[in-house]
Design an enzyme around this catalytic site. Sequence first.
Site, PDB file in Angstrom:
ATOM      1  N   SER A 145      67.550  36.386  48.407  1.00  0.00           N
ATOM      2  CA  SER A 145      66.830  37.415  47.651  1.00  0.00           C
ATOM      3  C   SER A 145      65.374  37.482  48.066  1.00  0.00           C
ATOM      4  CB  SER A 145      66.920  37.071  46.165  1.00  0.00           C
ATOM      5  OG  SER A 145      65.977  37.825  45.442  1.00  0.00           O
ATOM      6  N   TYR A 170      65.716  31.719  39.105  1.00  0.00           N
ATOM      7  CA  TYR A 170      66.623  32.474  39.985  1.00  0.00           C
ATOM      8  C   TYR A 170      66.172  32.324  41.449  1.00  0.00           C
ATOM      9  CZ  TYR A 170      68.511  36.553  42.416  1.00  0.00           C
ATOM     10  OH  TYR A 170      69.115  37.379  43.340  1.00  0.00           O
TER      11      TYR A 170
END
Length: 353
Positions: A145, A170
């Site tokens: 990501s 995350y």
Amino acid sequence: MMSKDHKTEELGTPKNSSSPIIVTGAAGFIGFHVSRRLANAGFKVIAIDCFTPYYALELKEARWAELAKIKALQLERIDIADASAIAKLFADHKPERVIHLAAQPGVRRALVEPQPYIDANITAFLNILEACRHNNIQHLVYASSSSVYGANRKFPFSEHDNVDHPVSLYAATKKANEAMAHAYSHLFGFAATGLRFFTVYGPWGRPDMAVYAFTDAIANGREISVSNAGKVWRDFTYIDDIVEGITRVLDKPTAPNPDWDATNPDPATGAAPHRIYNIGNDNPEELNDLIGLIERALNRKAIRKDVPLPPGDVLETRADISDLRNAVGFAPSTSLEKGVEQFVSWYRSYHTL
Ligand SMILES: NC(=O)c1ccc[n+]([C@@H]2O[C@H](COP(=O)([O-])OP(=O)(O)OC[C@H]3O[C@@H](n4cnc5c(N)ncnc54)[C@H](O)[C@@H]3O)[C@@H](O)[C@H]2O)c1
């Protein structure tokens, strides 16, 4: 230790064309599109998901029902955090290529509920790596990501920059995935490629993300919360570009690189057959412009409420995509205007507006 079974000159094409491609997270947004594209292109695909309740399960079921219409697709409801279930699936089907997209996404939920990030992004990722290790996998492509760039303020974000400062759990799990994949690729000799996605949107998208959430609120006359007065920039990346990038990367596993200079290590590369690429639109758009495009497509004005930037979010993302372009001859380019039109058109039909 490099496995003798992995010869680099053989990496580009499947050794056995009847061998299936495993796609995880297939009831999710990106996994759905990737599974559909590969199956429609004639590949045998085993699509996996366990329907985590992060957002509306009806949407995951609706994507699954679309996939069920495609003959070349085999659907498996499996929790990848269950090591024995995933080991059995790999042993039974002997895939050569794996696209691992299942995860607990989103930076905000981890502030109140961190455990799903460890179960889905760390334990399940380890199980995928172990399954790759024991089944002679030719190429693992997995989702990282843009959030790994965390506190970085050097733009554009480059894979060659250090990313040791995540600002959300995350992001920390995605950074951990990159390190774990590098270690397994190094130890067991299988090719692995991590893709750092930048804000993906499009038909069948994720309801927790800005394009869908704003469209839904504006269409239903609800207020939208706008961070930092809309002065937030994102490389919004259209789903078709992401799918094109993933499928091209799948065909281009990297070779080991014995000339890598470990005395001056480059974070993007290494001696192992492991690479990381940004995949984003390379053209940051202001949140205010996104809202304007949605208003135009819906022919309705937004009711705005200004809010501060939530903790863990970043003001700007901008991808350097030269490595991806050099590796696979492709980079995302769909304009936000066209992408929003496509999304709103899907939104209208899905929600029968
Ligand atoms: N959409 C984006 O903008 C974006 C940006 C950066 C990175 N990513 C990454 O791309 C990948 C796909 O994202 P998405 O937007 O499609 O998310 P998504 O939530 O729509 O899809 C992920 C899917 O994984 C499934 N899943 C989660 N844990 C599982 C488990 N243990 N076993 C089986 N299935 C499981 C979920 O049920 C879900 O359907 C994720 O790894 C995400 O972190 C997405």
